[in-house]
Design a protein around this motif. Structure first.
Motif, PDB file in Angstrom:
ATOM      1  N   ALA A 174       0.840  -1.193   0.000  1.00 44.85           N
ATOM      2  CA  ALA A 174       0.000   0.000   0.000  1.00 44.85           C
ATOM      3  C   ALA A 174       0.876   1.245   0.000  1.00 44.85           C
ATOM      4  O   ALA A 174       2.038   1.205   0.418  1.00 44.85           O
ATOM      5  N   LYS A 210      -2.487   0.089  -5.287  1.00 41.28           N
ATOM      6  CA  LYS A 210      -1.863   0.322  -3.980  1.00 41.28           C
ATOM      7  C   LYS A 210      -2.207   1.701  -3.414  1.00 41.28           C
ATOM      8  O   LYS A 210      -2.014   1.947  -2.229  1.00 41.28           O
ATOM      9  N   ARG A 213      -5.271   1.365  -0.825  1.00 43.79           N
ATOM     10  CA  ARG A 213      -5.245   0.333   0.194  1.00 43.79           C
ATOM     11  C   ARG A 213      -4.515   0.849   1.434  1.00 43.79           C
ATOM     12  O   ARG A 213      -3.793   1.833   1.372  1.00 43.79           O
TER      13      ARG A 213
END
Length: 253
Positions: A174, A210, A213
């Motif tokens: 992330a 990413k 997240r």
């Protein structure tokens, strides 16, 4: 299409794209924005999505999605990023490739390179690069994580500390709005931090999923990365931070 059929498709889009928006889903499914808002509310109440302004994202968590599912996400984007990343690695270089499906894509993109030394804590990377007879492969041994072929732990870190490589190519789980690289496994984070510390130049390879997240463990800041390869423009807060750092962002499509 009834909501019974929409919900699984909405979740699949969210897993693939990282985020869904009300307007886009209404257009995709040919329904009103009010209908989509109800769908997202239902999925959020069930704990499947997390509502944000204008849409929803996958919920924050403390565990990553499975390796096979990650490997199939945004494959074309990973290949494009890997090809551009590989162009910034010359023949005759020493390179560290860490755990992740994006770094595995970079390994495939390096198959035509000559006179490389690749150090890795990723068994999949080692197996990919076996096909390159011009590549010396060093596996940083440690505890095998069977789920994805990753090697982690103190032994891995001690092996890494024996090297100082020209390039490190890393991934993350992330990337938040503060420009922090995040992951789920604390032991993997310690290994990644050791990799960055022993590299002359560090490249991050991470696709747009990413951006939306969250993960609990911090690896480093984008300010500690020399080049960032991704497939879509970064969110505005990250773009503002990139201006403060020397990190070069390459959008690869």
């Amino acid at each position: 299409m009834s909501q019974t059929f929409r919900h699984p498709e909405i979740l699949e889009i969210a897993r693939t794209e990282g985020k869904v928006t009300v307007e886009d889903l209404a257009c995709r499914f040919g329904v009103t924005v009010q209908t989509i808002r109800r769908d997202l509310t239902d999925l959020a109440e069930a704990g499947r999505l997390e509502r944000v302004h204008g849409g929803a994202v996958m919920p924050s968590g403390v565990s990553n999605i499975g390796y096979e599912e990650r490997r199939g996400l945004n494959e074309a984007a990973k290949q494009a990023m890997a090809q551009v990343c590989a162009q910034h690695i010359p023949d005759g270089a020493s390179v560290f490739l860490n755990i992740g499906t994006s770094t595995e894509a970079v390994a495939r993109a390096l198959l035509a390179h000559r006179d490389l030394m690749v150090i890795t804590n990723n068994m999949n990377v080692a197996n990919i690069l076996v096909a390159n007879a011009e590549c010396e492969i060093v596996v940083a041994g440690g505890v095998l994580r069977r789920s994805d072929g990753g090697l982690i732990g103190n032994l891995t870190t001690r092996v890494i500390e024996q090297f100082k490589f020209d390039y490190a190519v890393i991934g993350c789980s992330a990337l938040d709005d503060e420009g922090d690289l995040l992951d789920f496994d604390v032991e993997e984070v310690h290994v990644s931090q050791s990799i960055i510390a022993r590299a002359r130049r560090t490249y991050l390879v991470a696709d747009h999923s990413k951006f939306h997240r969250m993960a609990p463990a911090r690896i480093a800041s984008l300010g500690e990365v020399d080049m960032f390869f991704t497939d879509r423009p970064v969110p505005a807060p990250v773009a503002e931070r990139l201006k403060e750092w020397d990190t070069v962002c390459r959008v690869c499509r």
